[in-house]
Motif scaffolding. Structure first.
Motif, short mmCIF file in Angstrom:
data_model
loop_
_atom_site.label_atom_id
_atom_site.label_comp_id
_atom_site.label_asym_id
_atom_site.label_seq_id
_atom_site.Cartn_x
_atom_site.Cartn_y
_atom_site.Cartn_z
N ILE A 195 0.84 -1.21 0.00
CA ILE A 195 0.00 0.00 0.00
C ILE A 195 0.87 1.25 0.00
O ILE A 195 0.64 2.20 -0.76
CB ILE A 195 -0.97 -0.01 1.20
CG1 ILE A 195 -2.02 -1.12 0.99
CG2 ILE A 195 -1.65 1.33 1.37
CD1 ILE A 195 -2.88 -1.38 2.20
N ILE A 231 1.06 4.15 -2.91
CA ILE A 231 0.81 5.58 -2.67
C ILE A 231 2.00 6.41 -3.13
O ILE A 231 1.84 7.43 -3.80
CB ILE A 231 0.48 5.82 -1.18
CG1 ILE A 231 -0.88 5.19 -0.85
CG2 ILE A 231 0.46 7.30 -0.86
CD1 ILE A 231 -1.20 5.18 0.63
N TYR A 279 2.14 6.52 -6.90
CA TYR A 279 1.11 7.42 -7.43
C TYR A 279 1.55 8.87 -7.28
O TYR A 279 1.42 9.67 -8.22
CB TYR A 279 -0.21 7.18 -6.68
CG TYR A 279 -1.27 8.18 -7.03
CD1 TYR A 279 -1.97 8.09 -8.24
CD2 TYR A 279 -1.59 9.22 -6.17
CE1 TYR A 279 -2.94 9.01 -8.56
CE2 TYR A 279 -2.56 10.15 -6.48
CZ TYR A 279 -3.25 10.04 -7.68
OH TYR A 279 -4.21 10.96 -7.99
N LEU A 280 2.08 9.25 -6.11
CA LEU A 280 2.50 10.63 -5.87
C LEU A 280 3.66 11.03 -6.78
O LEU A 280 3.70 12.13 -7.33
CB LEU A 280 2.87 10.83 -4.39
CG LEU A 280 1.69 10.77 -3.41
CD1 LEU A 280 2.21 10.84 -1.98
CD2 LEU A 280 0.71 11.89 -3.68
#
Length: 199
Positions: free
Chosen positions: A19, A23, A26-27
């Motif tokens: 996870i 994240i 994605y950032l």
């Protein structure tokens, strides 16, 4: 019991790491995706240069038409036979009215279309009906129209009634003279500069 707790952590730790990596990925992708290069200024400069080049090309084409017409006129002069010298003993000679030969090739080069000799419709402002009115009144050639006064042209228009009052024949003799003298490039330039006789 210890063994079962260990088994749960084997599942939780990799899930949390996945996870967190998702994240972070994605950032990072989002940050890299926002860095766009703005080329609008370069595009504007290129569009301005293109417009200037197109204007220059149009100007050179217009000059080329004039030069081709001049070249055709010079070739015609070279191919026409020289006039034999005349011997005259009198001190006064009557003015010689030379007929200027019609050069359809030069006219076509200047206007981009075939031109018939003594076509009065080549004069801006004269259409088929007005040409017919002039011919009915004895003005059938460019030479005859060039010799006519503006008042005579207006008198011919007046024979057509009130619907011809909107026409202004002020430039018609001058345009006809350019036709008669074979000044095709000059006539084309004049008509373009004067919005085809409507300015």
């Amino acid at each position: 019991m210890n063994f079962e707790n260990l088994n749960i952590w084997c599942w939780i730790i990799p899930a949390l790491v996945g996870i967190i990596c998702g994240i972070l990925g994605y950032l990072i992708g989002r940050l890299k995706g926002n860095t766009t290069i703005d080329n609008s200024e370069d595009l504007t400069i290129c569009n301005d240069k293109n417009a200037k080049l197109e204007a220059d090309l149009k100007l050179y084409k217009e000059k080329n038409i004039g030069l081709e017409a001049d070249l055709a006129a010079c070739k015609l002069k070279l191919t026409s036979p020289p006039t034999p010298p005349t011997t005259q003993t009198a001190s006064f000679t009557a003015p010689v009215i030379a007929t200027i030969p019609f050069d359809g090739v030069a006219a076509k080069l200047a206007f981009g279309k075939s031109v018939k000799e003594n076509d009065l419709k080549l004069v801006e402002g004269i259409g088929p009906k007005i040409e017919g009115m002039f011919k009915e009144n004895g003005i059938k050639t460019w030479k005859a129209l060039s010799d006519a006064t503006v008042a005579e042209c207006q008198a011919v228009l007046d024979t057509g009634g009130p619907r011809y009052k909107i026409h202004d024949p002020a430039s018609w003799p001058m345009q006809a003279k350019m036709c008669y003298e074979g000044k095709w490039a000059e006539l084309n330039k004049w008509q373009n500069e004067h919005n085809h006789g409507k300015l």
